[in-house]
Design a protein around this motif. Sequence first.
Motif: not given
Length: 180
Positions: A56-67, A82-87
Amino acid sequence: MLSDLERKESIIHIAGREYRIRYSLNCLLCLEKIYIPIEKILETDFYKWDIDTIIHLVHAAMCDMPWNRKAVNRRDFDRINPTLQQLGEKINAADLPALRAELADALINSLPDKDEYENKSASSADEGHLKAFAVDVIGIPEKEFWNSTYRDLDYRLNKYLEVKGMKEMPVEIQMFDKED
């Protein structure tokens, strides 16, 4: 110093790939809506974080990614890639100790220094006050507010108060060697 004005990012490694992350308010909002508030996570020592917390921490950090910008602007945090499942599939158990430390470092770099506060009550203003002061009083655009970290906002708010004379500027002490 001008380097204080730079956007500070941290690096994490997942499945052999390097990501430059920071925990903006958008990231923390995602974490709060999908999992639990950051305050709850920080109550536990980082080396005890379980795999669910790390994902969840990694998933939340992905919010700042341009995509992910469109999903974040719509507050559609389930569409963050990436989604939680992909992570969950990408994160290797052997990489967890290093990833825990990298995530803890990224969180620390996104929060204000504890030394900045004279007492706890001064640092406990709620997010509504923070947003009102930053957006309504100082005039930071709302989009910029959400893309800022607590550390960024703390720095800007303190500088604003110093410039307006509402807070004393820090005393600079110069040390000199005594020559005999």
